[in-house]
Design an enzyme around this catalytic site. Structure first.
Site, PDB file in Angstrom:
ATOM      1  N   HIS A 130      -5.775  52.103  74.076  1.00  0.00           N
ATOM      2  CA  HIS A 130      -6.760  53.189  74.043  1.00  0.00           C
ATOM      3  C   HIS A 130      -8.198  52.677  74.032  1.00  0.00           C
ATOM      4  CE1 HIS A 130      -3.684  56.176  73.643  1.00  0.00           C
ATOM      5  NE2 HIS A 130      -3.280  55.734  72.464  1.00  0.00           N
ATOM      6  N   ASP A 167       4.327  53.335  76.470  1.00  0.00           N
ATOM      7  CA  ASP A 167       3.986  54.011  75.228  1.00  0.00           C
ATOM      8  C   ASP A 167       4.011  55.526  75.459  1.00  0.00           C
ATOM      9  OD1 ASP A 167       2.278  53.136  72.492  1.00  0.00           O
ATOM     10  OD2 ASP A 167       1.836  55.170  73.185  1.00  0.00           O
ATOM     11  N   HIS A 169       1.919  57.640  74.470  1.00  0.00           N
ATOM     12  CA  HIS A 169       0.553  58.110  74.679  1.00  0.00           C
ATOM     13  C   HIS A 169      -0.032  57.441  75.920  1.00  0.00           C
ATOM     14  CE1 HIS A 169       1.293  58.299  70.265  1.00  0.00           C
ATOM     15  NE2 HIS A 169       0.738  59.484  70.397  1.00  0.00           N
ATOM     16  N   ASP A 248       6.841  54.358  70.437  1.00  0.00           N
ATOM     17  CA  ASP A 248       6.667  55.611  69.714  1.00  0.00           C
ATOM     18  C   ASP A 248       7.248  56.816  70.440  1.00  0.00           C
ATOM     19  OD1 ASP A 248       4.716  55.081  71.579  1.00  0.00           O
ATOM     20  OD2 ASP A 248       3.021  55.513  70.283  1.00  0.00           O
TER      21      ASP A 248
END
Length: 311
Positions: A130, A167, A169, A248
């Protein structure tokens, strides 16, 4: 096949403050959960240990602006905590640890490219995907995988690399850094709409997004990423595959709403190794991103490393 485990005991020194009396999900126990599973499953003795070095300023400039890097060095606290925004904080150890996390990918690339039949997994934190060219975000300070990718291109002279991010996200920071760099193919699967509320479309030809809705299960995920990524990866013919390995999306991880299990992470590991064998002499470097339910994280990372070893 030799697989390096790149880590550093100081990665435990970075810690995020508790929120509402609950321990922050991105905490030092994450790495302990992975190491415990590697030992319990008999994998650890087969791994070549490498202690992550600190990335230097010039290394970080491969992915980040000078203004951003200098601001992080300048804002690093001697006491207490500094808030970088978007749930990203630094304590007095965090700059050191973030430099280790970025340095892990550099060391892994160096080791993998310095011999035959080598792969690597970087068990480090904080995560990185990120962190954009000029911003922190989502627990991430420096973009570990983007630094590693540019290091492979600029300092080892590779022609093409691929970054594969599974991931849950969207790796918005990685896309911010690599979009438009035709040497790098960026493949990303993620829950959408969901944090960071981006990535469903891209104007860059080198970005292959696979946005999927909440409650996506393993069979749907496998079908979507096989269709969305594998043809592009083979056409790109990368000299090295780098993985942003976020776990995740696991069924037990309440940070999101996917329904993946350990077999799904082994499946994607096996498929990426197969593609790497076609053009990159099997060379793969994987760097930990998310994964916050400790038992699921430990088991998922372990089967991922087993796939790097056995595939």
């Amino acid at each position: 096949m030799s697989v390096a485990l790149v880590s550093h005991p100081d990665c435990e020194l970075h810690d995020n403050p508790s929120v509402g009396g609950y321990r922050h999900p991105e905490n030092p126990s994450r790495l302990a959960a992975i190491h415990d599973q590697l030992i319990a499953q008999g994998v650890e003795p087969w791994l070549f240990p490498i202690q992550a070095p600190q990335a230097e300023r010039e290394d970080l400039l491969l992915a980040h602006s000078a203004e951003y890097v200098d601001s992080i060095f300048r804002r690093a606290p001697e006491h207490g905590t500094v808030d970088l925004g978007d749930d990203t904080r630094m304590n007095p150890h965090s700059l050191h640890v973030a430099r280790l996390a970025a340095g892990s990918g550099i060391a892994a690339v160096d080791w993998v490219l310095d011999g035959d039949d080598r792969r690597a997994f970087c068990a480090v934190r904080p995560p990185g995907h990120h962190a954009g060219r000029s911003r922190a975000g989502g627990f991430c300070i420096f973009n570990n995988v983007a630094v590693a990718a540019r290091h492979a291109l600029e300092r080892h002279g590779l022609s093409r690399v691929a970054i594969v991010d599974f991931d849950v996200h969207h790796g918005d920071g990685t896309e911010d850094i690599v979009a438009g760099d035709e040497r790098i193919l960026f493949c990303s699967s993620f829950q959408h709409p969901f944090y960071p509320y981006s990535g469903s479309t891209s104007g860059a030809a080198n970005v292959l997004p696979v946005p999927l809705p909440a409650a996506t299960d393993g069979s749907t995920w496998r079908e979507a990423i096989a269709k969305g990524w594998f043809g592009g990866l083979r056409a790109h013919r990368p000299d090295l595959i780098l993985i942003s390995a976020g776990f995740d999306g696991h069924l037990l991880d309440d940070m999101a709403s996917f329904g993946l299990v350990e077999d799904d992470y082994r499946w994607i590991t096996d498929r990426l190794v197969e593609i790497a064998e076609e053009s990159a002499e099997g060379r793969v470097v994987s760097i930990l991103e998310g994964g916050y339910e400790l038992h699921a994280l430990g088991r998922s990372a372990c089967v991922h490393v087993q796939g790097l070893l056995e595939s």
